[in-house]
Scaffold this motif. Structure first.
Motif, PDB file in Angstrom:
ATOM      1  N   LEU A  79       0.863  -1.243  -0.058  1.00  0.00           N
ATOM      2  CA  LEU A  79      -0.098   0.005   0.073  1.00  0.00           C
ATOM      3  C   LEU A  79       0.881   1.340   0.044  1.00  0.00           C
ATOM      4  N   SER A  80       0.387   2.276  -0.841  1.00  0.00           N
ATOM      5  CA  SER A  80       1.133   3.457  -0.878  1.00  0.00           C
ATOM      6  C   SER A  80       0.143   4.717  -0.895  1.00  0.00           C
ATOM      7  N   GLY A  81       0.608   5.919  -1.140  1.00  0.00           N
ATOM      8  CA  GLY A  81      -0.013   7.136  -1.205  1.00  0.00           C
ATOM      9  C   GLY A  81      -0.920   7.560  -0.289  1.00  0.00           C
ATOM     10  N   ALA A  82      -1.961   8.003  -0.244  1.00  0.00           N
ATOM     11  CA  ALA A  82      -2.678   8.870   0.676  1.00  0.00           C
ATOM     12  C   ALA A  82      -2.962   7.637   1.896  1.00  0.00           C
ATOM     13  N   ALA A  83      -3.576   6.682   1.474  1.00  0.00           N
ATOM     14  CA  ALA A  83      -3.976   5.718   2.899  1.00  0.00           C
ATOM     15  C   ALA A  83      -2.969   5.235   3.486  1.00  0.00           C
ATOM     16  N   ALA A  84      -1.836   5.030   2.671  1.00  0.00           N
ATOM     17  CA  ALA A  84      -0.663   4.680   3.354  1.00  0.00           C
ATOM     18  C   ALA A  84      -0.075   5.792   4.360  1.00  0.00           C
ATOM     19  N   ALA A  85      -0.088   7.065   3.873  1.00  0.00           N
ATOM     20  CA  ALA A  85       0.348   8.188   4.586  1.00  0.00           C
ATOM     21  C   ALA A  85      -0.379   8.197   6.023  1.00  0.00           C
ATOM     22  N   ARG A  86      -1.865   8.011   5.730  1.00  0.00           N
ATOM     23  CA  ARG A  86      -2.890   8.020   7.175  1.00  0.00           C
ATOM     24  C   ARG A  86      -2.345   6.897   7.961  1.00  0.00           C
ATOM     25  N   LEU A  87      -1.989   5.768   7.470  1.00  0.00           N
ATOM     26  CA  LEU A  87      -1.769   4.582   8.340  1.00  0.00           C
ATOM     27  C   LEU A  87      -0.388   4.953   9.142  1.00  0.00           C
ATOM     28  N   HIS A  88       0.440   5.548   8.270  1.00  0.00           N
ATOM     29  CA  HIS A  88       1.704   6.192   9.315  1.00  0.00           C
ATOM     30  C   HIS A  88       1.272   7.272  10.318  1.00  0.00           C
ATOM     31  N   GLY A  89       0.277   7.916  10.371  1.00  0.00           N
ATOM     32  CA  GLY A  89      -0.216   8.916  11.183  1.00  0.00           C
ATOM     33  C   GLY A  89      -0.293  10.145  10.862  1.00  0.00           C
ATOM     34  N   GLU A  91      -1.971  13.521   9.427  1.00  0.00           N
ATOM     35  CA  GLU A  91      -3.326  13.999   9.316  1.00  0.00           C
ATOM     36  C   GLU A  91      -3.761  14.708   8.151  1.00  0.00           C
ATOM     37  N   ARG A  92      -2.790  15.574   7.646  1.00  0.00           N
ATOM     38  CA  ARG A  92      -3.176  16.426   6.702  1.00  0.00           C
ATOM     39  C   ARG A  92      -3.420  15.709   5.202  1.00  0.00           C
ATOM     40  N   VAL A  93      -4.204  14.680   5.331  1.00  0.00           N
ATOM     41  CA  VAL A  93      -4.413  13.822   4.028  1.00  0.00           C
ATOM     42  C   VAL A  93      -5.632  14.226   3.654  1.00  0.00           C
ATOM     43  N   PRO A  94      -6.175  14.828   2.562  1.00  0.00           N
ATOM     44  CA  PRO A  94      -7.267  14.864   1.991  1.00  0.00           C
ATOM     45  C   PRO A  94      -8.040  13.541   1.968  1.00  0.00           C
ATOM     46  N   LYS A  95      -9.266  13.260   2.270  1.00  0.00           N
ATOM     47  CA  LYS A  95     -10.084  12.122   1.872  1.00  0.00           C
ATOM     48  C   LYS A  95     -10.521  12.068   0.567  1.00  0.00           C
ATOM     49  N   ASP A  96     -10.172  10.884   0.007  1.00  0.00           N
ATOM     50  CA  ASP A  96     -10.824  10.492  -1.246  1.00  0.00           C
ATOM     51  C   ASP A  96     -12.056  10.341  -1.362  1.00  0.00           C
ATOM     52  N   PRO A  97     -13.107  11.206  -1.920  1.00  0.00           N
ATOM     53  CA  PRO A  97     -14.387  10.718  -1.846  1.00  0.00           C
ATOM     54  C   PRO A  97     -14.641   9.034  -2.545  1.00  0.00           C
ATOM     55  N   ASN A  98     -13.887   8.864  -3.549  1.00  0.00           N
ATOM     56  CA  ASN A  98     -14.019   7.484  -4.024  1.00  0.00           C
ATOM     57  C   ASN A  98     -13.285   6.503  -3.394  1.00  0.00           C
ATOM     58  N   GLY A  99     -12.645   6.766  -2.097  1.00  0.00           N
ATOM     59  CA  GLY A  99     -11.934   5.717  -1.650  1.00  0.00           C
ATOM     60  C   GLY A  99     -10.795   5.025  -2.208  1.00  0.00           C
ATOM     61  N   THR A 100     -10.056   5.624  -3.099  1.00  0.00           N
ATOM     62  CA  THR A 100      -9.224   5.119  -3.908  1.00  0.00           C
ATOM     63  C   THR A 100      -8.086   4.510  -3.062  1.00  0.00           C
ATOM     64  N   ALA A 152      -4.428  20.273  -5.560  1.00  0.00           N
ATOM     65  CA  ALA A 152      -4.631  21.584  -4.895  1.00  0.00           C
ATOM     66  C   ALA A 152      -3.135  21.920  -3.990  1.00  0.00           C
ATOM     67  N   PHE A 153      -2.785  22.896  -4.574  1.00  0.00           N
ATOM     68  CA  PHE A 153      -1.677  23.385  -3.941  1.00  0.00           C
ATOM     69  C   PHE A 153      -1.403  23.386  -2.370  1.00  0.00           C
ATOM     70  N   ASP A 154      -2.565  23.857  -1.878  1.00  0.00           N
ATOM     71  CA  ASP A 154      -2.740  23.876  -0.470  1.00  0.00           C
ATOM     72  C   ASP A 154      -2.846  22.546   0.134  1.00  0.00           C
ATOM     73  N   ASP A 155      -3.380  21.531  -0.425  1.00  0.00           N
ATOM     74  CA  ASP A 155      -3.358  20.262   0.117  1.00  0.00           C
ATOM     75  C   ASP A 155      -1.890  19.843   0.078  1.00  0.00           C
ATOM     76  N   LEU A 156      -1.361  20.017  -0.910  1.00  0.00           N
ATOM     77  CA  LEU A 156       0.210  19.546  -1.134  1.00  0.00           C
ATOM     78  C   LEU A 156       1.057  20.261   0.006  1.00  0.00           C
ATOM     79  N   ARG A 157       0.718  21.613  -0.023  1.00  0.00           N
ATOM     80  CA  ARG A 157       1.593  22.290   1.317  1.00  0.00           C
ATOM     81  C   ARG A 157       1.559  21.489   2.684  1.00  0.00           C
ATOM     82  N   ALA A 158       0.163  21.549   2.978  1.00  0.00           N
ATOM     83  CA  ALA A 158      -0.286  20.840   4.127  1.00  0.00           C
ATOM     84  C   ALA A 158       0.398  19.270   4.339  1.00  0.00           C
ATOM     85  N   LEU A 159       0.198  18.540   3.341  1.00  0.00           N
ATOM     86  CA  LEU A 159       0.807  17.228   3.568  1.00  0.00           C
ATOM     87  C   LEU A 159       2.275  17.318   3.895  1.00  0.00           C
TER      88      LEU A 159
END
Length: 320
Positions: A79-89, A91-100, A152-159
């Motif tokens: 697993l990688s990407g946003a879901a993996a980042a959330r698993l690592h802890g 928090e500033r990872v936007p939720k994917d409405p499609n659950g990708t 979105a640049f601000d999402d990138l910045r936050a992460l």
């Protein structure tokens, strides 16, 4: 004599990953295809991914959904990407409405993506870390993979800012991973990573950096430098710093200062700086967004005022 098959259901559930199990594995345990179909139709079980059965019915948890993705992708999947980042802890990872779910597999594997599962073949399959029983890519890889798929640049910045600010990784490690990747989506990430490398550690600070750079009368501003006194005693780490005149710029973020302890720390830091003759100017993120002309005037006035005073006896501590 009964011809009913004896199924070791305890073993079936033990073999499942978060109640998810491959259809082929159920057959190996002796479960008939007709039994699987009947239970799925009745809603007792569910098909959580192509070729994967959820023994708990419709997957209800993030772990169940991700387990289905891993089992679909097959042996060695990570697993990688946003879901993996959330698993690592993170928090500033936007939720994917499609659950990708993003899953990495060896380049030689031929597994197609089936939304919401995205399968990426790679020559650099990472050694995973097990989190909640799931194989997860190292945090730097996960963050970069997630960032390259954001728009979105601000999402990138936050992460990226959170990953570095909370010491999950470093700007240098992120740069190395970005340069080693396939290149998809990196054009959006590069300018944001440049902000992080410049010392920016939050979205409001990124706005401030952009604003400061647009004022030709100001010299280049330093971000989050460590200020020390002449004897080496640490004074403070202001958000922005104009070294030629000793001017500190503080960004009072509500997200941070809603915590009374954090706000108290900020006030103590400002008091220490002013106590050592550092000129301090402060703004809020809202001012940076909605009152940019006034913020420019404030900065120029503060710079002029600091220029008329003796420079404070403080210096920037260089990184080792």
């Amino acid at each position: 004599m009964s011809s009913r098959r004896t199924i070791d259901w305890v073993a079936v559930h033990q073999a499942a990953l978060h109640d998810q199990i491959r259809h082929a594995d159920l057959l190996e345990f002796g479960v008939l295809s007709s039994t699987i179909a009947r239970r799925v139709e009745a809603g007792v079980w569910d098909r959580s991914a192509y070729g994967v059965i959820s023994l708990a019915g419709t997957p209800r948890t993030e772990e169940q959904r991700l387990a289905g993705a891993v089992l679909y992708a097959g042996r060695g999947a990570v697993l990688s990407g946003a879901a993996a980042a959330r698993l690592h802890g993170l928090e500033r990872v936007p939720k994917d409405p499609n659950g990708t779910a993003l899953v990495l597999v060896e380049h030689g594997r031929h597994r197609v993506s089936r939304p919401p599962i995205t399968v990426v073949r790679t020559h650099r399959l990472p050694t995973p870390t097990e989190i909640h029983g799931l194989p997860v890519a190292p945090v730097t890889r996960a963050v970069v993979e997630a960032a390259c798929r954001m728009t979105a640049f601000d999402d990138l910045r936050a992460l990226l800012a959170e990953a570095v600010q909370r010491r999950f990784t470093t700007a240098r490690a992120l740069r190395s991973e970005l340069e080693s990747g396939c290149g998809r989506g990196t054009a959006r990430v590069r300018p944001v990573l440049a902000e992080i490398e410049d010392g920016v550690r939050s979205v409001p600070e990124a706005w401030a950096r952009s604003l400061a750079a647009s004022i030709p009368e100001l010299p280049p501003m330093m971000w989050n430098p460590r200020l020390v006194l002449e004897d080496g005693t640490i004074l403070a780490d202001p958000d922005g710093w104009l070294d030629d005149v000793g001017l500190a710029w503080e960004i009072y973020s509500f997200r941070h200062h809603a915590d009374p302890d954090a706000f108290g720390d900020t006030m103590r830091r400002q008091a220490r700086m002013t106590g050592h003759d550092v000129h301090v100017v402060a703004h809020t993120p809202r001012q940076l967004r909605e009152e940019r002309p006034q913020v420019r005037r404030d900065l120029l006035a503060a710079y002029a005022a600091a220029s008329r005073r003796p420079r404070p006896a403080v210096r920037v501590q260089r990184a080792a």
